[in-house]
Write a protein that holds these residues in place. Structure first.
Motif, mmCIF file in Angstrom:
data_model
loop_
_atom_site.group_PDB
_atom_site.id
_atom_site.type_symbol
_atom_site.label_atom_id
_atom_site.label_comp_id
_atom_site.label_asym_id
_atom_site.label_seq_id
_atom_site.Cartn_x
_atom_site.Cartn_y
_atom_site.Cartn_z
ATOM 1 N N GLU A 69 18.273 10.132 -27.276
ATOM 2 C CA GLU A 69 16.923 9.837 -26.755
ATOM 3 C C GLU A 69 16.204 11.123 -26.364
ATOM 4 N N VAL B 94 22.088 9.193 -23.605
ATOM 5 C CA VAL B 94 21.942 8.403 -22.377
ATOM 6 C C VAL B 94 23.302 8.007 -21.811
ATOM 7 N N GLY C 107 18.419 9.156 -18.423
ATOM 8 C CA GLY C 107 17.370 8.422 -19.117
ATOM 9 C C GLY C 107 16.342 9.307 -19.784
ATOM 10 N N ASN D 40 14.914 5.553 -16.821
ATOM 11 C CA ASN D 40 14.944 5.596 -18.275
ATOM 12 C C ASN D 40 13.942 6.623 -18.796
ATOM 13 N N ASP D 41 13.106 6.260 -19.735
ATOM 14 C CA ASP D 41 12.245 7.194 -20.449
ATOM 15 C C ASP D 41 11.194 7.827 -19.525
ATOM 16 N N SER E 138 11.972 2.809 -14.784
ATOM 17 C CA SER E 138 13.358 2.382 -14.617
ATOM 18 C C SER E 138 13.607 1.097 -15.391
ATOM 19 N N THR F 22 20.062 -2.413 -16.273
ATOM 20 C CA THR F 22 21.049 -2.140 -17.317
ATOM 21 C C THR F 22 21.626 -3.414 -17.921
ATOM 22 N N ILE G 181 12.792 -2.979 -19.853
ATOM 23 C CA ILE G 181 13.229 -1.665 -20.342
ATOM 24 C C ILE G 181 11.996 -0.782 -20.496
ATOM 25 N N ASN H 164 9.747 2.214 -21.497
ATOM 26 C CA ASN H 164 9.879 3.091 -22.651
ATOM 27 C C ASN H 164 8.535 3.680 -23.084
#
Length: 291
Positions: free
Chosen positions: A15, A31, A56, A100-101, A114, A117, A144, A146
């Motif tokens: 990622e 990740v 992330g 995350n991203d 965030s 999971t 998720i 992104n």
């Protein structure tokens, strides 16, 4: 156009490619493997940093090193020592969540979402960490998080929830770092064989999105219409970023193993870092975190 495997390191979930204009190096992450990677534009001089947790996203800092979004919160990363230093965990009360991203805006703020999971639980939040290290909530209710990125003038912020199958556009105030007026930019759909993942915006203001599980890179015009589709040699492409000496190589990450068993497998090139050349398009340098 030419698609090549640049580095074959079999990232479990590759990622977050980030091209460093100053050092002419590409960074990307695994990740689940908890690693940061770096290489030259032609895939040489590969170096790895081990993280103490899942990661992330990451962004380079103006003062050196990086800020990394780990499962346990925001940390600084020292490239010389490999050590990480906790800044803050924005969600200490959510044990199933991780950061995350993320990307940095033109004023040096790190915007990170965030995710839960367990996937499918809309418990994620979109955060902004400022150069003074204060953390602010921008939006919430994502499964998720992104694909954060901006239009070239910084006035439009793009973001997606992978489980929604949509990419959204917000009005973005560069002075305050706030967002408003969320609307649908484009609908990519969500199935077990395709949905939205990481994005970047090129110098012409077109948005590139990795369609994970479909093996496609899609270029969308500023009005959200589909402009171009590139078929990749693997299905699980995850994110994109322009770089190289002329900012005209599109680097593409992929995953070697899907997060859940219901998602499709892939061929021997799974988990590779790819370079797509000859697109006739240039990207924009990624800003550095100001803290």
């Amino acid at each position: 156009m030419q698609i090549d495997v640049l580095v074959d390191v079999k990232t479990t979930i590759g990622e977050g490619p980030v091209w460093d204009v100053q050092e002419q190096r590409l960074y990307w992450i695994d990740v689940v493997g908890g690693r940061v990677y770096r290489c030259t534009a032609d895939g040489r001089e590969v170096r790895t940093w081990e993280m103490p947790d899942t990661i992330g996203s990451m962004a380079l800092r103006r003062n050196g090193g990086a800020i990394v979004a780990l499962g346990s919160g925001f940390h600084f990363l020292d490239f010389d020592t490999g050590e990480t230093q906790l800044i803050v965990n924005p969600e200490p009360d959510k044990p199933h969540n991780r950061l995350n991203d993320g990307k940095v805006d033109a004023r040096g703020r790190f915007i990170v979402g965030s995710m839960d999971t367990r996937e499918g639980f809309a418990d994620g939040t979109l955060f902004r960490i400022d150069p003074d290290l204060s953390v602010h909530t921008l939006d919430a209710g994502f499964a998720i998080s992104n694909g954060p990125c901006w239009s070239p003038d910084g006035s439009t912020f793009y973001f997606s929830d992978t489980f929604s199958g949509e990419i959204w556009a917000y009005d973005y105030d560069l002075e305050s770092g706030t967002i408003a007026n969320r609307r649908t930019f484009t609908k990519a759909g969500f199935t077990e064989t395709t949905t939205t993942d990481g994005s970047t915006v090129d110098a012409e203001g077109y948005l590139w999105n990795a369609q994970v599980y479909a093996g496609k890179l899609c270029r969308f015009a500023p009005d959200g219409s589909l402009d171009r589709v590139i078929e990749m040699p693997v299905k699980k492409v995850t994110s994109v970023n322009f770089g190289g000496p002329d900012m005209d190589t599109l680097f593409v990450t992929s995953m070697a193993k899907p997060p859940l068993p219901r998602y499709p497998g892939d061929n021997v090139m799974r988990g590779s870092l790819f370079a797509v050349r000859g697109l006739g398009v240039q990207g924009l340098p990624e800003p550095r975190f100001g803290g």
